[in-house]
Every structure is written in structure tokens, then in C-alpha cells.
Design a protein around this motif. Structure first.
Motif, short mmCIF file in Angstrom:
data_model
loop_
_atom_site.label_atom_id
_atom_site.label_comp_id
_atom_site.label_asym_id
_atom_site.label_seq_id
_atom_site.Cartn_x
_atom_site.Cartn_y
_atom_site.Cartn_z
N LEU A 29 20.27 56.21 -78.89
CA LEU A 29 19.40 56.65 -79.94
C LEU A 29 19.55 56.58 -81.81
O LEU A 29 18.56 55.90 -82.23
CB LEU A 29 19.03 58.28 -79.52
CG LEU A 29 18.96 58.80 -78.23
CD1 LEU A 29 18.52 60.06 -78.49
CD2 LEU A 29 17.84 58.33 -77.85
N ASP A 30 21.23 55.89 -81.62
CA ASP A 30 21.00 55.74 -83.59
C ASP A 30 20.49 54.02 -83.01
O ASP A 30 20.08 54.48 -84.52
CB ASP A 30 22.71 55.49 -83.03
CG ASP A 30 22.56 55.49 -85.03
OD1 ASP A 30 22.19 55.76 -86.03
OD2 ASP A 30 23.98 54.39 -85.10
N GLN A 31 20.00 53.69 -82.15
CA GLN A 31 19.53 52.36 -82.77
C GLN A 31 17.93 52.33 -82.42
O GLN A 31 16.76 51.06 -82.78
CB GLN A 31 19.77 51.19 -81.81
CG GLN A 31 20.95 51.10 -80.95
CD GLN A 31 21.43 50.68 -79.67
OE1 GLN A 31 20.17 49.75 -79.34
NE2 GLN A 31 22.42 50.89 -79.27
N LEU A 32 17.48 54.02 -82.13
CA LEU A 32 15.85 54.52 -82.97
C LEU A 32 15.47 54.05 -84.20
O LEU A 32 15.55 55.24 -84.93
CB LEU A 32 16.09 55.60 -82.34
CG LEU A 32 16.58 55.63 -81.12
CD1 LEU A 32 15.18 57.19 -80.45
CD2 LEU A 32 15.21 54.21 -80.11
N VAL A 48 26.98 67.48 -82.23
CA VAL A 48 25.46 65.93 -83.02
C VAL A 48 26.19 64.81 -83.64
O VAL A 48 27.12 65.33 -84.78
CB VAL A 48 25.11 67.25 -83.36
CG1 VAL A 48 23.52 67.08 -84.48
CG2 VAL A 48 24.44 68.62 -82.94
N PRO A 49 25.57 63.67 -83.29
CA PRO A 49 25.78 62.84 -83.62
C PRO A 49 25.47 62.82 -85.82
O PRO A 49 24.24 63.65 -86.37
CB PRO A 49 25.38 61.39 -83.39
CG PRO A 49 23.96 62.27 -82.62
CD PRO A 49 24.60 63.69 -82.52
N ASP A 50 26.13 61.96 -86.22
CA ASP A 50 25.74 62.54 -87.93
C ASP A 50 23.93 61.80 -88.07
O ASP A 50 24.20 62.15 -89.28
CB ASP A 50 27.21 62.17 -88.80
CG ASP A 50 28.16 62.52 -88.59
OD1 ASP A 50 28.05 63.92 -88.33
OD2 ASP A 50 28.79 61.94 -89.16
N TRP A 51 24.32 60.57 -87.23
CA TRP A 51 22.72 59.67 -87.75
C TRP A 51 21.99 60.41 -87.95
O TRP A 51 20.33 60.56 -87.91
CB TRP A 51 22.43 58.52 -87.23
CG TRP A 51 22.70 59.16 -85.32
CD1 TRP A 51 23.28 58.39 -84.40
CD2 TRP A 51 21.54 58.98 -84.54
NE1 TRP A 51 23.14 58.80 -83.51
CE2 TRP A 51 21.55 59.60 -82.96
CE3 TRP A 51 20.54 59.13 -84.59
CZ2 TRP A 51 21.37 59.86 -81.89
CZ3 TRP A 51 18.90 60.04 -84.40
CH2 TRP A 51 19.57 60.26 -82.81
N ILE A 52 21.44 62.20 -87.16
CA ILE A 52 21.11 63.26 -87.13
C ILE A 52 20.26 63.62 -88.28
O ILE A 52 18.78 63.66 -88.52
CB ILE A 52 20.95 64.34 -86.03
CG1 ILE A 52 20.87 64.28 -85.09
CG2 ILE A 52 20.15 65.42 -86.49
CD1 ILE A 52 20.37 63.57 -84.44
N CYS A 53 20.88 62.96 -89.84
CA CYS A 53 20.90 63.70 -90.45
C CYS A 53 20.23 61.75 -91.44
O CYS A 53 19.41 62.68 -92.51
CB CYS A 53 22.05 63.40 -91.55
SG CYS A 53 23.19 65.17 -90.75
N ASN A 54 19.76 61.29 -90.44
CA ASN A 54 18.30 60.19 -91.24
C ASN A 54 17.67 60.83 -90.68
O ASN A 54 16.54 59.42 -91.47
CB ASN A 54 19.65 58.48 -91.48
CG ASN A 54 20.85 58.50 -91.61
OD1 ASN A 54 21.03 58.72 -92.28
ND2 ASN A 54 22.11 57.88 -90.21
#
Length: 529
Positions: free
Chosen positions: A289-292, A309-315
Motif C-alpha cells: 500500500l506504500d505504492q499508492l 503500523v508502517p511509517d509511511w502512514i505519516c505521509n
């Protein structure tokens, strides 16, 4: 002389009648009668606007809301939106054979949708939405609508429709928008909706649909909005929905969906809003899902999701991951100290026995070929079949070759931190290989070949720095070979053959300096060596 003059006058009078007929256009009486019937059945005298209705010819007299073709011979558009129509739509509406637009939204019509509308072969636009007063329009969607091969838009939201979506709607090959949300529709979503190749908008939310989401919806390559929320849909999210690469809005929330979030949804590169909250989803947030890259809104709250929870959520600009089962620590952007939008989290690690019990339950343990002593006391002291422990009474080996394991591997296996040997080949295991296996820093042997695993190979496996054997062959794995596997510099055997892998062979695999056997044959790999 008088007789000659009389004849001339009669000819002139006749010519005048002909002239008047040409000017008036003479809409066929069948069409005028249909309009008169509509007027009478919908309380025409009390319409907000009814200018010139019933006077002469509908076209030449400019009846309100009526537009005719250039030759003034047929009625093309009937637009009576928000005009205080009450009563029923008469079946005679099907006599308007040249009609391209029928628009009656925002009225108080009832009595259902006449099936005769299905006879309007030139119809492009049908707007009946917002007829909810006086009991609502009601009735079902006529199966005859399948004959409307030119129809572009069908809007009948908030009409109190009942019944199912007819399978015949799959024949509406020109349909661009189907909007029948906020009704009382029920039953399963027909797989035939996947035949609507021109469809851009599928809005059928806020109804009472049940059953599974048809995987055929993944064929709607032009779809921009998929809105299935606020129904009673169950089962898993089809991985085929990952094919909807034009999709902007992905709305499946507020249903009864189970299973994991498919990693294939990471292919939805155009999605700005991704909402699967308020279901019963389990597993971890897929790394893919980081590729969205276009994602602006992410709603995963009120499920049973676990793991980190992956860190990319913060973006992501707007997100809500509350009310799940995530593990601590959380990314700083959504912890309790910040906004709490990923809370709660648990720092309690499962006991190794608990992890093994989850494995047993996830892979149909009661029907294994051998399951001696399982669930009795302590796995180490009681000698559970296939489990070996070290001197510290920690599980370090799982050996289940050809033991009829059937189901999916649980992500919790990633908590067996001393695990050295994993051998589960020649079984019936399916689903994705958990990315959490990448946490097993002690693992030297990973043998999962000859099963039925699907999905992509988790890039996290590239973290297994001590791995000597990676055997994933003879499965149904898809996607590309992760470049991160090039980090496995201790690897001796690299076996990924006999799958459905695509893409190129990553150049990073050239770092596997200890490899003696490198097998990626019988896939769909492309590019150069």
C-alpha cells in the motif's frame, strides 16, 4: 366564373391547412397522447411549471420541459425535474420512441419504474433520483433495462427501490454511470456488472446487498469510483480489484468483510481515497500500500488489523486507524502523544504456545496427518509433533513435511524469534506468505515449496541475513522478484522456480556470492540476464 372562384378558394384553404400542418410539425399523435397521459397521471395542473401543456402540438407550442428533434417530428427530451410531479409514471412513456433523455428527479412520484422504458432504444440519459416522498418511487429495476444498449447514465438514488440488480443490466454496454445508492436494494451483486466495460462510476452504496463482492468487478478498467459501502457484503476483498488502476475512490467500508487486505491493492496508483473501515478485516497492513502514490485519505479504523503500523502512514494527509489490534510502538505521527489515530496498541507479545495454537487453528490442525500431543500442556515438554525446542525451551524448529496442513500461515509466526528451521513443504497451504517471517533473524532454512501460496513475495524476506536455503518453488506466487533478496549474501540455494513470477531478474541478485543453485525457471520473467 363563380364556380371557378369557389374552386380556387377551396384550394387555397386546403393549402393553408397543409402549411399549418408543416409549421406545427405534427408530432405523432401517439407521442402527444403519451404526454397527455403523463400529465394526467402526475397531477399536471399542480405542477410548478406546466406552461402550454395540452395546447396544440407539444413542439410548436413549446410545452414546458419538452424538446423536439430538428425536424420537429419527434420528442427527444423530457425534462421535468423538481416540478412537483405526484402520482405514477404511465406505461405509455414507452411510446416516446425517439426519446434520448428522460429526467424527472426531485419529485414525489410513486408506483415504480415502468418496464416499458426498456423500449426506448434511443435513450441516453435516465434521471429519476430523489423521488422519495409520498412513499417513494419504489418498485424494482426492470430487467427490460438490459435492452437500453445506448444508455449512458442511469440515476435513481434515494428512490426507495427494492429487489435485486437484474443480471440483464450487464448488457448495457454504453453505461458510464450507474447510481442507485440510498435505496432498499438487496441480494448479491451480479457478476454481470463486470461486463460494463464503459463504466466510470459504480455507486450502489447504502443499500442492503449481501454475499460476496464479485471478482469480475476487477474487469472494469475505466472505473473511477467504486462505492459499495454501507451494505451487508461479506467474504474477502477480491484481489482482482487491484486491476482497477484508474480508480480514484475505493469505498468498501461499513460492511461485513473478512480476511486480509490484498497486497494487489497496492497497484491502485490513482486512488486518492481508500476506505475499508468498519469491517472485520484481519492481518497486517500490506507493505504494497506504500505504492499508492496519489493517496490522500486512508480509513482502516474499526477492524481487527494487527502487526506494526508502517511509517509511511505519516505521509498521508488524512487517516484513521483507530480501534484495531496493532502492536507497539506506533509511528510518532499517530501515537497517543500526537493525535491517537492509530491507538490502541499492545506491547504484550504472545507466548510461543499461543503462536503455535494459532498455527494449528489456521492450518486445520485436527486434520493433519500427524498431530500427536498438540494442545496438551507445554509444546516442548509434551513433545508436540513437528516442534523442536532448544535448551532454553524456545521453539527453534518446525518440521511439517507432507503433513496435510491446509489453510494460511498466520503472521504471528514472526514472533518465534529463535526459529532456525521452517519446513512446511508438500502441503496445501495457501494465501500469501506473511511478511512477518522477515522478522525471524535466526532462520537459516525456509522451505515452503510445493504448496498453493499466492500473492507476491514479501520484500521483508530480504532481512533474513542468516538464510542458507530459500525454497518457494512450485507455488502460484505472482508479481516481481523483490530486489531486497539480493541482501541474502549467505544464501546457498535460491529456489523460486515453477511459479507465476513476472518482470525482470533484479540485478541485485548478483550480490548472492555464496549461491550454488539459482533456479527461477518456469515463470513469466522477461528482460535480459
Amino acid at each position: 366564373q363563380k364556380m371557378k372562384l369557389g374552386g380556387i378558394f377551396r384550394l387555397l384553404a386546403y393549402a393553408e391547412l397543409l402549411f399549418v400542418g408543416i409549421v406545427l410539425g405534427d408530432v405523432p399523435s401517439l407521442e402527444r397522447d403519451a404526454l397527455v397521459t403523463l400529465y394526467n397521471s402526475t397531477n399536471g395542473p399542480d405542477w410548478t411549471y406546466n406552461d402550454n401543456w395540452l395546447n396544440g402540438d407539444p413542439c410548436s407550442e413549446n410545452w414546458y420541459g419538452v424538446e423536439c428533434d430538428s425536424e420537429v417530428q419527434h420528442i427527444e427530451i423530457l425534462s421535468l425535474g423538481s416540478n412537483q410531479l405526484t402520482g405514477t409514471i404511465p406505461s405509455e412513456i414507452g411510446q416516446l420512441s425517439a426519446l434520448s433523455e428522460l429526467s424527472m428527479p426531485g419529485n414525489a412520484l410513486n408506483g415504480g419504474i415502468p418496464s416499458e422504458i426498456g423500449q426506448l432504444s434511443e435513450l441516453l440519459y435516465l434521471y429519476l433520483n430523489g423521488n422519495y416522498q409520498n412513499g417513494g418511487l419504489g418498485g424494482t429495476i426492470p430487467s427490460e433495462f438490459g435492452q437500453l444498449s445506448k444508455l449512458i447514465e442511469f440515476d435513481c438514488y434515494n428512490c426507495k427501490l427494492v429487489g435485486t440488480i437484474p443480471t440483464e443490466l450487464g448488457q448495457m454496454v454504453s453505461l458510464y454511470e450507474l447510481q442507485v445508492d440510498s435505496n432498499l436494494l438487496s441480494g448479491q451483486l451480479p457478476s454481470e456488472l463486470g461486463l460494463l466495460s464503459a463504466l466510470n462510476y459504480l455507486k450502489i452504496h447504502n443499500n442492503e446487498f449481501t454475499g460476496k463482492i464479485a471478482s469480475e468487478l476487477g474487469q472494469l478498467s475505466k472505473l473511477l469510483e467504486l462505492k459499495l459501502m454501507f451494505n451487508q457484503l461479506s467474504g474477502t476483498i477480491p484481489s482482482e480489484l487491484g486491476n482497477l488502476t484508474s480508480l480514484d475512490i475505493f469505498g468498501l467500508h461499513s460492511n461485513r468483510l473478512t480476511g486480509t487486505i490484498p497486497s494487489e491493492l497496492g497497484h491502485l496508483s490513482a486512488v486518492t481515497s481508500f476506505a475499508v473501515h468498519t469491517n472485520q478485516l484481519t492481518g497486517t497492513i500490506p507493505l504494497e500500500l506504500d505504492q499508492l502514490s496519489a493517496l490522500e485519505q486512508l480509513y482502516l479504523q474499526t477492524n481487527e488489523l494487527s502487526g506494526q503500523v508502517p511509517d509511511w502512514i505519516c505521509n498521508v494527509s488524512i487517516y484513521d486507524l483507530t480501534d484495531n489490534l496493532f502492536s507497539c510502538p506506533l509511528p510518532s505521527c499517530c501515537s497517543a502523544a500526537e493525535n491517537g489515530l492509530c491507538e490502541p496498541c499492545s506491547s504484550t507479545t504472545l507466548s510461543e504456545r499461543d503462536v503455535l495454537v494459532i498455527l494449528y487453528e489456521s492450518t486445520d490442525g485436527p486434520n493433519w496427518k500427524k498431530n500427536e500431543n498438540w494442545l496438551n500442556g507445554d509444546p516442548c515438554s509434551e513433545g508436540w509433533y513437528g516442534v523442536s525446542c532448544n535448551r532454553g525451551e524456545r521453539v527453534y524448529k518446525l518440521g511439517f513435511f507432507d503433513n496435510q496442513l491446509n489453510g494460511s500461515l498466520p503472521s504471528e509466526l514472526g514472533q518465534l524469534s529463535d526459529l532456525y528451521w521452517i519446513q512446511m513443504d508438500s502441503n496445501l497451504l495457501s494465501g500469501t506468505i506473511p511478511s512477518e517471517l522477515g522478522q525471524l533473524s535466526s532462520t537459516v532454512y525456509l522451505k515452503l515449496h510445493h504448496n498453493e501460496f499466492t500473492g507476491t513475495i514479501a520484500s521483508e524476506l530480504g532481512q533474513l541475513s542468516k538464510l542458507l536455503e530459500l525454497k518457494l518453488m512450485f507455488n502460484q506466487l505472482s508479481g516481481t522478484i523483490p530486489s531486497e533478496l539480493g541482501n541474502l549474501t549467505s544464501l546457498d540455494i535460491f529456489g523460486l522456480h515453477s511459479n507465476r513470477l513476472t518482470g525482470t531478474i533484479p540485478s541485485e541478485l548478483g550480490h548472492l556470492s555464496a549461491v550454488t543453485s539459482f533456479a527461477v525457471h518456469t515463470n513469466q520473467l522477461t528482460g535480459t540476464i
